[in-house]
Design a protein around this motif. Structure first.
Motif, mmCIF file in Angstrom:
data_model
loop_
_atom_site.group_PDB
_atom_site.id
_atom_site.type_symbol
_atom_site.label_atom_id
_atom_site.label_comp_id
_atom_site.label_asym_id
_atom_site.label_seq_id
_atom_site.Cartn_x
_atom_site.Cartn_y
_atom_site.Cartn_z
ATOM 1 N N ASP A 125 -0.470 -1.786 15.565
ATOM 2 C CA ASP A 125 0.929 -1.368 15.524
ATOM 3 C C ASP A 125 1.138 -0.657 14.192
ATOM 4 O OD1 ASP A 125 3.539 -1.013 16.135
ATOM 5 O OD2 ASP A 125 4.151 -3.077 15.857
ATOM 6 N N LEU A 126 0.578 0.526 14.086
ATOM 7 C CA LEU A 126 0.480 1.194 12.798
ATOM 8 C C LEU A 126 1.801 1.784 12.321
ATOM 9 C CD1 LEU A 126 -2.928 2.944 13.341
ATOM 10 C CD2 LEU A 126 -2.453 1.071 11.795
ATOM 11 N N PHE A 127 2.071 1.572 11.052
ATOM 12 C CA PHE A 127 3.195 2.188 10.372
ATOM 13 C C PHE A 127 2.648 3.088 9.270
ATOM 14 C CE2 PHE A 127 5.402 -1.140 12.480
ATOM 15 C CZ PHE A 127 6.740 -0.766 12.544
ATOM 16 N N GLY A 128 3.451 4.063 8.885
ATOM 17 C CA GLY A 128 3.080 4.925 7.779
ATOM 18 C C GLY A 128 3.234 4.203 6.455
ATOM 19 N N LEU A 129 2.520 4.654 5.463
ATOM 20 C CA LEU A 129 2.594 4.004 4.161
ATOM 21 C C LEU A 129 3.985 4.123 3.548
ATOM 22 C CD1 LEU A 129 -0.850 4.979 2.579
ATOM 23 C CD2 LEU A 129 -0.248 3.003 3.993
ATOM 24 N N ASN A 130 4.721 5.150 3.926
ATOM 25 C CA ASN A 130 6.081 5.273 3.397
ATOM 26 C C ASN A 130 7.041 4.280 4.058
ATOM 27 O OD1 ASN A 130 6.067 6.541 5.886
ATOM 28 N ND2 ASN A 130 7.608 8.034 5.310
ATOM 29 N N ASP A 131 6.600 3.595 5.115
ATOM 30 C CA ASP A 131 7.412 2.566 5.747
ATOM 31 C C ASP A 131 7.222 1.189 5.109
ATOM 32 O OD1 ASP A 131 8.736 4.010 7.817
ATOM 33 O OD2 ASP A 131 6.841 4.119 8.904
ATOM 34 N N VAL A 132 6.198 1.054 4.271
ATOM 35 C CA VAL A 132 5.861 -0.256 3.701
ATOM 36 C C VAL A 132 7.044 -0.903 2.979
ATOM 37 C CG1 VAL A 132 4.422 -1.434 1.993
ATOM 38 C CG2 VAL A 132 3.383 0.197 3.585
ATOM 39 N N PRO A 133 7.804 -0.184 2.125
ATOM 40 C CA PRO A 133 8.910 -0.833 1.401
ATOM 41 C C PRO A 133 9.950 -1.473 2.313
ATOM 42 C CG PRO A 133 8.401 1.296 0.401
ATOM 43 C CD PRO A 133 7.632 1.223 1.686
ATOM 44 N N LYS A 134 10.099 -0.976 3.533
ATOM 45 C CA LYS A 134 11.102 -1.531 4.442
ATOM 46 C C LYS A 134 10.805 -2.983 4.824
ATOM 47 C CE LYS A 134 11.549 3.020 6.590
ATOM 48 N NZ LYS A 134 11.403 3.759 7.865
ATOM 49 N N PHE A 135 9.523 -3.371 4.724
ATOM 50 C CA PHE A 135 9.127 -4.714 5.122
ATOM 51 C C PHE A 135 9.285 -5.730 3.987
ATOM 52 C CE2 PHE A 135 7.315 -2.117 8.333
ATOM 53 C CZ PHE A 135 7.080 -2.902 9.434
ATOM 54 N N LEU A 136 9.593 -5.264 2.784
ATOM 55 C CA LEU A 136 9.667 -6.180 1.648
ATOM 56 C C LEU A 136 10.811 -7.171 1.796
ATOM 57 C CD1 LEU A 136 8.579 -6.998 -1.122
ATOM 58 C CD2 LEU A 136 10.162 -5.335 -2.145
ATOM 59 N N ASN A 137 11.974 -6.676 2.202
ATOM 60 C CA ASN A 137 13.152 -7.533 2.304
ATOM 61 C C ASN A 137 13.382 -8.069 3.715
ATOM 62 O OD1 ASN A 137 13.813 -7.166 -0.435
ATOM 63 N ND2 ASN A 137 14.799 -5.209 0.028
ATOM 64 N N ASP A 138 12.449 -7.815 4.597
ATOM 65 C CA ASP A 138 12.511 -8.379 5.938
ATOM 66 C C ASP A 138 11.144 -8.977 6.225
ATOM 67 O OD1 ASP A 138 12.416 -8.806 8.754
ATOM 68 O OD2 ASP A 138 14.111 -7.455 8.992
ATOM 69 N N ASN A 139 11.023 -10.277 5.992
ATOM 70 C CA ASN A 139 9.706 -10.916 6.061
ATOM 71 C C ASN A 139 9.353 -11.425 7.447
ATOM 72 O OD1 ASN A 139 11.424 -13.064 6.297
ATOM 73 N ND2 ASN A 139 10.374 -14.363 4.800
ATOM 74 N N ARG A 140 10.054 -10.939 8.489
ATOM 75 C CA ARG A 140 9.732 -11.389 9.843
ATOM 76 C C ARG A 140 8.353 -10.926 10.288
ATOM 77 N NH1 ARG A 140 14.115 -8.830 13.363
ATOM 78 N NH2 ARG A 140 13.765 -7.195 11.823
ATOM 79 N N PHE A 141 7.950 -9.734 9.823
ATOM 80 C CA PHE A 141 6.736 -9.143 10.373
ATOM 81 C C PHE A 141 5.725 -8.785 9.290
ATOM 82 C CE2 PHE A 141 10.270 -7.873 13.182
ATOM 83 C CZ PHE A 141 9.860 -8.508 14.335
ATOM 84 N N LEU A 142 4.463 -8.924 9.649
ATOM 85 C CA LEU A 142 3.371 -8.340 8.895
ATOM 86 C C LEU A 142 3.232 -6.890 9.358
ATOM 87 C CD1 LEU A 142 0.857 -11.322 9.160
ATOM 88 C CD2 LEU A 142 2.483 -10.851 7.323
ATOM 89 N N ILE A 143 2.391 -6.122 8.712
ATOM 90 C CA ILE A 143 2.339 -4.689 8.986
ATOM 91 C C ILE A 143 0.901 -4.218 9.151
ATOM 92 C CG2 ILE A 143 2.329 -4.112 6.518
ATOM 93 C CD1 ILE A 143 3.951 -1.606 7.176
ATOM 94 N N ASP A 144 0.683 -3.258 10.058
ATOM 95 C CA ASP A 144 -0.608 -2.596 10.240
ATOM 96 C C ASP A 144 -0.512 -1.202 9.637
ATOM 97 O OD1 ASP A 144 -1.078 -4.842 11.738
ATOM 98 O OD2 ASP A 144 -1.214 -3.806 13.664
ATOM 99 N N VAL A 145 -1.510 -0.817 8.842
ATOM 100 C CA VAL A 145 -1.502 0.507 8.210
ATOM 101 C C VAL A 145 -2.899 1.105 8.249
ATOM 102 C CG1 VAL A 145 0.438 0.026 6.658
ATOM 103 C CG2 VAL A 145 -1.890 -0.501 5.922
#
Length: 484
Positions: A125-145
């Motif tokens: 479930d890939l996200f772009g590296l510029n999307d990474v900051p959005k996950f900092l304050n929403d800890n529901r999900f881990l991220i694929d990059v």
């Protein structure tokens, strides 16, 4: 074995327990209480033949009945299990699915060893590296990059206070964006060892289920490992090719003439413009509903698949496929003051702008009770202006083929402008962009090409230019984190 014999992950609901799915255990890790170090059970990411993923949990009491057969990478038939909805506040989920599976005493779990179906090794479930900051304050999900790593810059450091602890710090880049990564202890050591075994200086890596964190001293955002985290170096996966294509596109952008050509000028191009990047500013007047809105593709050959005698068949390698990949193919009629031009919009850009892929829209149609309808979200391209990058083909120039293929699209003109990344974060991570005016050519030319974006539970990915879907064959996971 008849595919219809099994339910799909996407069809699971909480209303019943009589389910039967055929899935691969993509990732398996132990649930450990971080405070007491108590073993709580096994966590599993299952994926089916439609690349849909779902998280499953086996409690500690039931583990003895299933642990012997449970192994990462194996394919199973799973039946008679419970399906629960997430409450919404569960942190660090490895799968963006609103449902999850619970094993109970009635659950049947059998490994498939004969007539093993052709199923992908893993999906992301890939996200772009510029999307990474959005996950900092929403800890529901881990991220694929996905990104590239320089071998020379990835060096582990052993703690002077405790030699059993170490950390590996490096940069992950996609050509447009960069994020720091820190892997700790055994996980970092295994990554460094695997990296050194590859001859290339710059290595493509997919990091799945990474945790987004922030350095206290500098406030810099970084990715780190979590129990569910896995890494895959140079996997045979089309996301890798998309990353390479993105790098080529970035280079091409630098070489692209910033001149805005009119439709009339494009139609009169000479041979000098064959496979040359050109820009045009057009309005999408119509999205053709009569045409197929997606094509079937064979990932390995990257060729279109046809249905022959009721089966999917790749005309390139002459192989029958149980389930092809699906990519957007939207035909549009575009205009400017000088004329009309039919343009086919590319799959990556449609995924980026809509935040969805073909499988998600098909599922929405099923839920709406009309699988044959044209997805309404694709009609939203109409009556909007875009800055489009075209690459005229030989047929366009020499044979006067009037249908052109787009390489890249800007955001709609009315959506260009500055915005706060945190304002883009919604419950489902859908992008929300403020409407602004874009009057000048300068603003039109300053759009940012995408990385990867939102996908389904299947997680196909997002790429350096758009959400990217991913599929890999014959590649075993390089690392397996035992316990954090």
């Amino acid at each position: 074995m008849d595919l219809n014999k099994f339910d799909t992950v996407a069809s699971l609901t909480t209303e019943k327990v009589v389910w039967s799915i055929r899935v691969r255990a993509q990732t398996v890790w132990k649930g450990i209480n971080r405070t007491t170090n108590e073993f709580r059970g096994f966590n599993i990411i299952f994926m089916d033949e439609q690349n849909c993923r779902i998280h499953a949990f086996i409690t500690e009491k039931l583990c003895p009945a299933f642990s012997k057969e449970l192994k990462e990478g194996n394919i199973y038939i799973l039946s008679n299990f419970k399906v629960h909805d997430y409450k919404g506040d569960e942190p660090n989920r490895a799968v963006r699915n609103q449902k999850h599976i619970y094993f109970d005493n009635q659950t049947n779990f059998k490994r498939i060893t004969e007539d093993v179906p052709l199923m992908k090794e893993y999906t992301f479930d890939l996200f772009g590296l510029n999307d990474v900051p959005k996950f900092l304050n929403d800890n529901r999900f881990l991220i694929d990059v996905i990104g590239t790593v320089s071998k020379n810059e990835a060096i582990s450091v052993i703690s002077t206070e405790d030699t059993s602890k170490s950390r590996l710090k490096f940069k992950l880049e996609d050509g447009r964006n960069m994020v720091m990564v820190t892997f700790f202890n055994e996980f970092g050591q295994s990554f460094e060892k695997a990296l050194k075994a590859i001859e290339a200086e710059n290595v493509v890596v997919v990091i799945a289920s990474a945790k987004v964190n922030k350095y206290e001293a500098t406030g810099e955002i970084y990715l780190t490992n979590y129990p569910a985290t896995r890494f895959y170096l140079t996997p045979r996966h089309y996301s890798v090719e998309l990353l390479h294509q993105s790098a080529k596109c970035l280079q091409a952008e630098e070489e692209t003439d910033s001149t805005l050509y009119t439709i009339k000028e494009i139609k009169n191009f000479t041979k000098d413009y064959i496979e040359r990047n050109v820009l045009c500013h057009v309005t999408v007047k119509k999205v053709e509903e009569e045409c197929n809105w997606y094509d079937n593709f064979h990932i390995e050959c990257d060729k279109e698949v046809n249905i022959i005698d009721g089966r999917y068949r790749c005309s390139h390698c002459k192989r029958n496929l149980p389930y092809p990949d699906k990519r957007f193919r939207i035909c549009t009629v575009c205009t400017d003051k000088t004329g009309v031009l039919p343009i086919i919009l590319p799959d990556e850009e449609i995924q980026r702008l809509t935040g969805k892929d073909v499988y998600e829209l098909e599922n929405e149609n099923r839920e709406a009770g009309d699988e044959k309808r044209f997805p309404p979200i694709l009609k939203e391209f109409e009556n909007k202006q875009y800055l489009i990058t075209l690459m005229p083909s030989k047929d366009n120039i020499e044979k006067k083929c009037s249908v052109y293929k787009a390489k890249m699209l800007s955001d709609p003109v009315e959506m260009l402008g500055s915005h706060n990344p945190q304002e883009q974060l919604t419950t489902e991570f859908e992008e929300v962009t403020e409407n602004t005016e874009a009057d000048s050519t300068k603003n039109l030319l300053s759009y940012s090409s995408p990385p990867t974006s939102k996908s389904t539970t299947r997680t196909r990915g997002r790429k350096t230019k758009a959400p990217v879907k991913y599929e890999v064959q014959d590649c075993e996971p390089i690392s397996k984190l035992k316990k954090s």
